[in-house]
Motif scaffolding. Structure first.
Motif, PDB file in Angstrom:
ATOM      1  N   GLU A 131       0.791  -1.218   0.173  1.00 38.35           N
ATOM      2  CA  GLU A 131      -0.053  -0.122  -0.053  1.00 38.35           C
ATOM      3  C   GLU A 131       0.856   1.268   0.214  1.00 38.35           C
ATOM      4  OE1 GLU A 131      -3.110   0.175  -0.611  1.00 38.35           O
ATOM      5  OE2 GLU A 131      -3.808  -1.817  -0.103  1.00 38.35           O
ATOM      6  N   ASN A 132       2.055   1.235   0.776  1.00 37.60           N
ATOM      7  CA  ASN A 132       2.811   2.536   0.601  1.00 37.60           C
ATOM      8  C   ASN A 132       3.405   2.744  -0.745  1.00 37.60           C
ATOM      9  OD1 ASN A 132       2.520   3.100   3.491  1.00 37.60           O
ATOM     10  ND2 ASN A 132       4.089   1.726   3.974  1.00 37.60           N
ATOM     11  N   HIS A 136       2.494   6.127  -3.076  1.00 41.28           N
ATOM     12  CA  HIS A 136       3.719   6.821  -3.493  1.00 41.28           C
ATOM     13  C   HIS A 136       3.496   6.643  -5.105  1.00 41.28           C
ATOM     14  CE1 HIS A 136       5.691   6.477   0.465  1.00 41.28           C
ATOM     15  NE2 HIS A 136       6.171   7.783   0.117  1.00 41.28           N
TER      16      HIS A 136
END
Length: 574
Positions: A131-132, A136
């Motif tokens: 998810e990170n 981004h």
């Protein structure tokens, strides 16, 4: 005054065949009529006959009148026949569902299998997402976008779910969005082994998508490795599934699924029910499917309006499991401020005939109107438009330039026959260009003749709707060759005598123009109303234009078309 029914021979023979199968019981003329109507519904693009439309109606067939009972009586009449089955029961030639939809068994099976598999995918989430990394990537690939931006929302849906529908008018950024989705998918896949397939219903639509992807991917804010891994091959759906010689079947099916993790289909509104069912059945259970299209365009030529049904059912329901899988793009990035094309598209799509007429007559924003002239006046009226529109490609110095210039202008019409149809308008355009000395029409194959392929020929990789031009080939001593756009952005040549069935293409039907874009469009409607003239037809023709659109029509015919919305029956319950 009842409903007039023009029975086709195929409908009559099919009804007679079904009645023979039901010979063990008494068969009424009314039952035979209902079976004929079910067959006719398929021919008109529906996947079934909706008995609710016949509730208490009078049907006129030739000199005979049939007074139909109410809905319950129709249902009872059909249920009493051994040739009509119910869902879940033993197979029968016809199927009557609980909502009063009468199907030919094959089309009921298509719908059931397609709905089952799509609902399975819509309910399945994609596992193991970083998810990170995704957040981004979204910030980098969709810079300056608000949290509620529809393109960013489409990317989130496509990454998180196994099924995603992205619908929007031309210029709303569907291709741009899907290229960024591909980059996000590849960034998630550290091994770079994500297997991706992209396809479209026609060769021309496939070539256009390929060109757009190649233009967009080089400008993405991502690594070189990711850009290089974005596939640059787009094929037709037939080629994707693998056509088999002398067979209606395909190489890939449920028993031999497609070897891809993600499958993307462009121009999905053109895909008919049988083909969409075949395609979805051939996907691996864990494969991701992304459909791109415009739900307001004309539906497929063959039965079904799957893409439109998906968008209407999913986006219009608060409880449908498809709701989270459908994103409608609305902001248009193609047209400059002041362009009238988005506005005329909107009012036509909303059935606002007087507003549409007023906008066209204003002559502002690249949209304009002319009252339809008589067939005797047509050639003189068209002369300046045709010469201005086609001179550029006829004076081109290379085949590649000619193909590019040819798409700067196109005459579109609704019908195939008659002076205001494809056949008549192509003859008229030829006469105009010959009179100006721009072409010489001696013989079937002449310099500058534009061609449209009318049948699929897999051996030659030419498909229905592909457009080419006859032009001198410098590599063969200047001999005349047929040049077609190649998938790699170049051109390919063929000896004219070897071409599959084709026709002259100065003027084409709006149906055949789907998947294409032209700089300027001249749309000519017939003088009389026709069941083919609908708001979807007008909308599709208008949205082929990037710079300007001019419509020649009678006011009453145009307004009737804007009011008339295409109705295709189906029993989809998504």
């Amino acid at each position: 005054m009842g409903i007039e029914y023009q029975e086709r021979a195929i409908d009559r023979h099919f009804a007679a065949f079904i009645c023979c199968q039901a010979a063990a019981c008494e068969v009424s003329d009314l039952f035979r009529l209902l079976v004929s109507l079910a067959s006719s519904a398929i021919g008109k693009g529906s996947s079934c006959l909706n008995l609710a439309d016949l509730d208490g109606e009078t049907i006129v067939v030739g000199k005979r009148e049939f007074f139909l009972p109410r809905f319950e009586g129709l249902v009872k009449l059909l249920k009493d026949s051994p040739t009509v089955g119910l869902p879940g029961g033993p197979p029968c030639p016809l199927v009557l569902d609980g909502s009063g939809h009468l199907y030919l068994y094959r089309y009921w099976q298509y719908e059931q299998e397609l709905a089952r598999r799509i609902l399975q995918k819509a309910g399945a989430a994609s596992p193991n997402l970083d998810e990170n990394l995704l957040l981004h990537g979204l910030a980098r690939l969709f810079p300056g976008r608000g949290e509620l931006d529809r393109q960013k929302e489409a990317a989130l849906v496509a990454l998180h779910r196994q099924f995603c529908v992205i619908s929007g008018a031309p210029g709303t950024g569907k291709t741009s969005t899907v290229v960024r989705i591909l980059a996000l998918l590849l960034e998630q896949d550290k091994s770079q082994r994500q297997r991706i397939a992209m396809a479209a219903p026609t060769g021309k639509a496939a070539a256009r998508l390929k060109t757009s992807i190649n233009d967009i991917k080089h400008s993405l804010d991502c690594s070189y490795e990711v850009k290089a891994s974005i596939p640059d091959d787009v094929v037709t759906i037939h080629r994707l599934l693998g056509t088999l010689s002398r067979s209606a079947r395909f190489r890939h099916s449920a028993g031999n699924p497609l070897p891809f993790d993600t499958v993307i289909i462009d121009e999905a509104s053109m895909v008919a029910l049988p083909m969409m069912s075949t395609l979805v059945t051939a996907l691996r259970p864990d494969a991701r499917l992304i459909l791109l299209g415009d739900s307001d365009q004309l539906a497929s030529v063959e039965p079904g309006s799957v893409f439109g049904d998906l968008c209407r059912t999913g986006a219009g329901s608060q409880v449908s499991p498809l709701r989270r899988s459908i994103v409608m793009l609305e902001k248009n990035y193609r047209f400059q401020a002041g362009s009238g094309i988005p506005e005329i598209s909107r009012v036509v799509n909303n059935g606002m005939e007087r507003d549409a007429l007023e906008l066209l007559k204003s002559g502002e924003g690249g949209v304009s109107w002319q009252k339809l002239l008589s067939r005797e006046e047509l050639q003189n009226a068209l002369a300046n438009k045709v010469v201005e529109g086609y001179r550029g490609y006829l004076e081109a110095e290379s085949a590649r330039e000619a193909l590019e210039q040819f798409d700067r202008f196109r005459v579109l019409c609704a019908l195939r026959e008659g002076p205001y149809g494809v056949s008549g308008l192509n003859r008229t355009v030829e006469n105009i260009l010959a009179h100006e000395g721009l072409i010489s029409t001696k013989g079937a194959f002449y310099l500058g003749r534009p061609l449209m392929i009318t049948v699929n020929n897999h051996a030659m990789q030419l498909f229905n709707g592909d457009t080419g031009i006859l032009f001198p080939d410098p590599e063969n001593g200047g001999e005349l060759r047929a040049f077609f756009p190649a998938p790699d952005g170049g051109v390919r040549t063929l000896v004219p005598e070897r071409l599959p069935l084709h026709e002259t293409a100065y003027a084409t039907t709006i149906h055949k123009s789907q998947g294409s874009e032209f700089g300027r469009v001249l749309m000519i409607l017939p003088p009389n109303d026709s069941e083919l003239l609908t708001r979807e037809l007008l909308y599709t023709g208008i949205t082929r234009a990037k710079e300007s659109v001019e419509i020649w029509a009678n006011e009453e015919v145009f307004c009737a078309a804007v009011r008339k919305k295409t109705k295709r029956n189906s029993g989809f319950t998504f």
